[in-house]
Design a protein around this motif. Structure first.
Motif, PDB file in Angstrom:
ATOM      1  N   GLY A  91     -10.869  54.255 105.428  1.00 59.37           N
ATOM      2  CA  GLY A  91     -11.542  54.386 106.518  1.00 59.37           C
ATOM      3  C   GLY A  91     -13.121  54.983 106.046  1.00 59.37           C
ATOM      4  O   GLY A  91     -14.102  55.619 106.728  1.00 59.37           O
ATOM      5  N   GLY A  92     -12.801  54.220 104.788  1.00 55.04           N
ATOM      6  CA  GLY A  92     -14.642  54.434 104.608  1.00 55.04           C
ATOM      7  C   GLY A  92     -14.395  54.053 103.063  1.00 55.04           C
ATOM      8  O   GLY A  92     -13.549  54.392 102.403  1.00 55.04           O
ATOM      9  N   ASN A  93     -15.669  53.405 102.203  1.00 53.63           N
ATOM     10  CA  ASN A  93     -16.228  53.004 101.468  1.00 53.63           C
ATOM     11  C   ASN A  93     -15.945  54.249 100.008  1.00 53.63           C
ATOM     12  O   ASN A  93     -15.488  53.379  98.921  1.00 53.63           O
ATOM     13  N   ALA A  94     -16.084  54.921 100.754  1.00 49.83           N
ATOM     14  CA  ALA A  94     -15.428  56.031  99.430  1.00 49.83           C
ATOM     15  C   ALA A  94     -14.542  57.456  99.523  1.00 49.83           C
ATOM     16  O   ALA A  94     -13.730  57.683  98.937  1.00 49.83           O
ATOM     17  N   ILE A  95     -14.066  56.031 100.343  1.00 47.26           N
ATOM     18  CA  ILE A  95     -12.180  56.843 100.410  1.00 47.26           C
ATOM     19  C   ILE A  95     -11.403  55.330  99.736  1.00 47.26           C
ATOM     20  O   ILE A  95     -11.360  54.442 100.658  1.00 47.26           O
ATOM     21  N   ARG A  96     -10.960  55.330  98.627  1.00 46.77           N
ATOM     22  CA  ARG A  96      -9.999  54.032  98.598  1.00 46.77           C
ATOM     23  C   ARG A  96      -8.923  54.139  97.519  1.00 46.77           C
ATOM     24  O   ARG A  96      -8.121  54.765  96.957  1.00 46.77           O
ATOM     25  N   TYR A  97      -8.438  53.308  98.012  1.00 48.56           N
ATOM     26  CA  TYR A  97      -6.951  53.266  96.823  1.00 48.56           C
ATOM     27  C   TYR A  97      -7.303  51.587  96.011  1.00 48.56           C
ATOM     28  O   TYR A  97      -7.783  50.536  96.221  1.00 48.56           O
ATOM     29  N   SER A  98      -6.938  52.033  94.732  1.00 45.50           N
ATOM     30  CA  SER A  98      -7.591  51.412  93.672  1.00 45.50           C
ATOM     31  C   SER A  98      -5.939  49.517  93.525  1.00 45.50           C
ATOM     32  O   SER A  98      -6.397  48.998  93.058  1.00 45.50           O
ATOM     33  N   GLY A  99      -5.191  50.445  94.299  1.00 52.04           N
ATOM     34  CA  GLY A  99      -3.745  49.519  93.750  1.00 52.04           C
ATOM     35  C   GLY A  99      -3.358  49.966  92.298  1.00 52.04           C
ATOM     36  O   GLY A  99      -3.674  49.860  91.598  1.00 52.04           O
ATOM     37  N   SER A 100      -1.933  48.680  92.431  1.00 53.98           N
ATOM     38  CA  SER A 100      -1.361  48.800  91.352  1.00 53.98           C
ATOM     39  C   SER A 100      -2.425  48.015  90.049  1.00 53.98           C
ATOM     40  O   SER A 100      -2.141  46.512  91.010  1.00 53.98           O
ATOM     41  N   PRO A 101      -1.475  48.196  89.273  1.00 61.76           N
ATOM     42  CA  PRO A 101      -1.981  46.919  88.441  1.00 61.76           C
ATOM     43  C   PRO A 101      -1.607  45.642  88.156  1.00 61.76           C
ATOM     44  O   PRO A 101      -1.406  45.188  87.670  1.00 61.76           O
ATOM     45  N   LEU A 102      -0.442  46.186  88.257  1.00 68.47           N
ATOM     46  CA  LEU A 102       0.519  44.617  88.218  1.00 68.47           C
ATOM     47  C   LEU A 102       1.401  44.544  90.082  1.00 68.47           C
ATOM     48  O   LEU A 102       1.546  44.978  90.624  1.00 68.47           O
ATOM     49  N   ALA A 103       1.825  43.282  90.484  1.00 65.29           N
ATOM     50  CA  ALA A 103       2.835  43.005  91.663  1.00 65.29           C
ATOM     51  C   ALA A 103       3.650  43.210  91.106  1.00 65.29           C
ATOM     52  O   ALA A 103       4.682  43.151  90.156  1.00 65.29           O
ATOM     53  N   PHE A 104       4.730  44.310  92.255  1.00 67.07           N
ATOM     54  CA  PHE A 104       6.182  44.538  91.678  1.00 67.07           C
ATOM     55  C   PHE A 104       6.991  43.516  92.692  1.00 67.07           C
ATOM     56  O   PHE A 104       7.855  44.127  92.480  1.00 67.07           O
ATOM     57  N   GLY A 105       6.381  42.759  94.039  1.00 65.14           N
ATOM     58  CA  GLY A 105       7.566  42.259  94.535  1.00 65.14           C
ATOM     59  C   GLY A 105       6.807  40.677  94.307  1.00 65.14           C
ATOM     60  O   GLY A 105       5.337  40.565  94.487  1.00 65.14           O
ATOM     61  N   PHE A 106       7.467  40.225  95.435  1.00 69.75           N
ATOM     62  CA  PHE A 106       7.176  38.875  95.553  1.00 69.75           C
ATOM     63  C   PHE A 106       6.539  38.555  96.594  1.00 69.75           C
ATOM     64  O   PHE A 106       5.328  37.753  96.666  1.00 69.75           O
ATOM     65  N   ASP A 107       6.275  40.212  97.435  1.00 68.92           N
ATOM     66  CA  ASP A 107       5.622  39.479  98.560  1.00 68.92           C
ATOM     67  C   ASP A 107       3.651  39.035  98.305  1.00 68.92           C
ATOM     68  O   ASP A 107       2.722  39.287  99.100  1.00 68.92           O
ATOM     69  N   GLU A 108       3.915  40.236  96.998  1.00 67.93           N
ATOM     70  CA  GLU A 108       2.330  39.738  95.868  1.00 67.93           C
ATOM     71  C   GLU A 108       1.759  38.392  95.350  1.00 67.93           C
ATOM     72  O   GLU A 108       1.159  38.277  94.622  1.00 67.93           O
ATOM     73  N   ALA A 109       2.769  37.630  95.511  1.00 64.35           N
ATOM     74  CA  ALA A 109       2.861  36.863  95.013  1.00 64.35           C
ATOM     75  C   ALA A 109       1.179  36.388  95.064  1.00 64.35           C
ATOM     76  O   ALA A 109       0.054  36.166  95.760  1.00 64.35           O
ATOM     77  N   GLY A 110       0.458  35.803  93.966  1.00 69.50           N
ATOM     78  CA  GLY A 110      -1.126  35.005  93.970  1.00 69.50           C
ATOM     79  C   GLY A 110      -1.909  36.197  94.320  1.00 69.50           C
ATOM     80  O   GLY A 110      -3.221  35.611  94.620  1.00 69.50           O
TER      81      GLY A 110
END
Length: 381
Positions: free
Chosen positions: A222-241
């Motif tokens: 919803g704005g550049n100052a409201i953010r998810y950093s995300g996880s440091p690793l891919a935890f599933g194959f839907d995140e492959a690559g």
């Protein structure tokens, strides 16, 4: 003031039964390196430190060793909150013994949302750490029976936190939530059952930066100052690559987020997918062996003899082998549809007419056709 935002470490997690301990230690080394090299003054960890409420001894040691290293070898302040995977009580144990001028660890949800107050050359910065809390826990903490959803919980926390922010301070919020219109992965656990689990970004009005945890994809909310950093690793194959990262930025004297950038993680092993005929995949694996975490999508027709066993000498971390095929129409005599069962679009159109009085729109037909044309993955025998 320079800030580093990270979240969703999920220490102790496994990927299809394989321990990620080495991989997680590797990325925590990179977080520490970033704190040092970027001159970070505040480290924000926005929940889901652990993958389970009762983490292993190895996972707990990984976390405690990391905090000790940051505390002893840098001057960075540290803010940590519990996420929905954490035990708030466990994470918050002995938190009152920490240096309150520099460390804020929030485990259980509480009515008292006292921020960590830091100062730079421009004045005060108040950091409110809002741990994830279940609806009934929030009702007890805030003595409010009208709390019925995750948004109600967070609203109560925000209101309590806002009341404790000094008038002349810039305000940073650390929270663990699912903000509306953001994109999850396959591996997040639902925050609630039987109610809407998302919250509006508008709930954070007044905050100069909101460091979010819970969703594993790095993204704005919803704005550049409201953010998810995300996880440091891919935890599933839907995140492959995909590329994982942490967020670094400066908070200037006016409370504006400036010099924002993402610092990419370099994983010890990639999570990736290979696709093709088994014979071709085995040849490729022999030519380019790898210890990455791999899922193989096999395009062969007919029987295959232990495909995973053929690939494992070259891909020791092959975790899944799947066969790809086109969806077959499931024939059934149930129902009163007039369309033939080999015309599923027509059957669905009739169903929509029955339940809502009008058939499928052009857009809805497109969605149905897209699903029907999608390949189906099934375990390779």
């Amino acid at each position: 003031m320079r800030v580093l935002h990270t979240a969703d470490w999920h220490l102790g997690k496994t990927l299809r039964g394989v321990s990620l301990h080495e991989d997680q230690a590797h990325v925590l080394d990179q977080v520490f390196k970033a704190v040092v090299e970027e001159g970070v003054e505040v480290l924000l960890i926005a929940g889901d430190v652990y993958d389970k409420a009762s983490p292993s001894e190895a996972a707990m040691k990984l976390y405690s060793d990391f905090l000790e290293r940051v505390h002893e070898q840098t001057d960075a302040a540290i803010v940590v909150i519990a996420g929905n995977h954490d035990s708030g009580q466990r994470l918050g144990t002995a938190s009152k013994l920490f240096d309150r001028r520099r460390i804020l660890v929030r485990g259980p949800i509480e009515r008292d949302e006292t921020p960590l107050i830091l100062e730079d050359e421009h004045g005060k910065i108040a950091i409110s750490a809002l741990p994830y809390g279940e609806i009934y826990s929030a009702r007890r903490a805030f003595e409010a029976e009208d709390i019925r959803s995750p948004e109600d919980v967070l609203r109560a926390q925000i209101e309590a936190a806002r009341a404790r922010v000094p008038d002349d301070a810039r305000w940073v919020v650390v929270a663990h939530a699912f903000v509306t219109n953001c994109q999850p992965t396959e591996t997040e656990r639902r925050l609630s059952v039987g109610t809407v689990e998302t919250v509006s970004a508008a709930i954070f009005e007044g905050a100069n930066y909101v460091a979010l945890g819970h969703l594993h994809r790095p993204q704005t909310a919803g704005g550049n100052a409201i953010r998810y950093s995300g996880s440091p690793l891919a935890f599933g194959f839907d995140e492959a690559g995909t590329t994982k990262s942490m967020t670094v930025f400066d908070l200037d004297g006016q409370g504006q987020v400036v010099n924002l950038k993402t610092v990419d993680f370099e994983p010890l092993r990639q999570v990736r997918e290979v696709r093709g005929l088994l014979e071709d995949l085995v040849s490729e694996a022999k030519a380019n062996p790898s210890d990455d975490y791999i899922r193989a999508i096999l395009l062969d027709d007919g029987a295959l003899i232990e495909p995973a066993a053929q690939l494992r000498p070259h891909y020791p971390n092959i975790l899944q082998t799947l066969r790809e095929k086109k969806q077959d129409l499931v024939m059934s005599s149930a129902g009163r549809a007039q369309s033939k069962l080999d015309d599923p679009v027509g059957v669905i159109g009739e169903f929509l007419t029955y339940v809502r009085g009008e058939g499928a729109t052009e857009r809805e037909e497109g969605v149905v056709k897209g699903v029907l044309d999608r390949p189906v993955l099934e375990d390779a025998k």
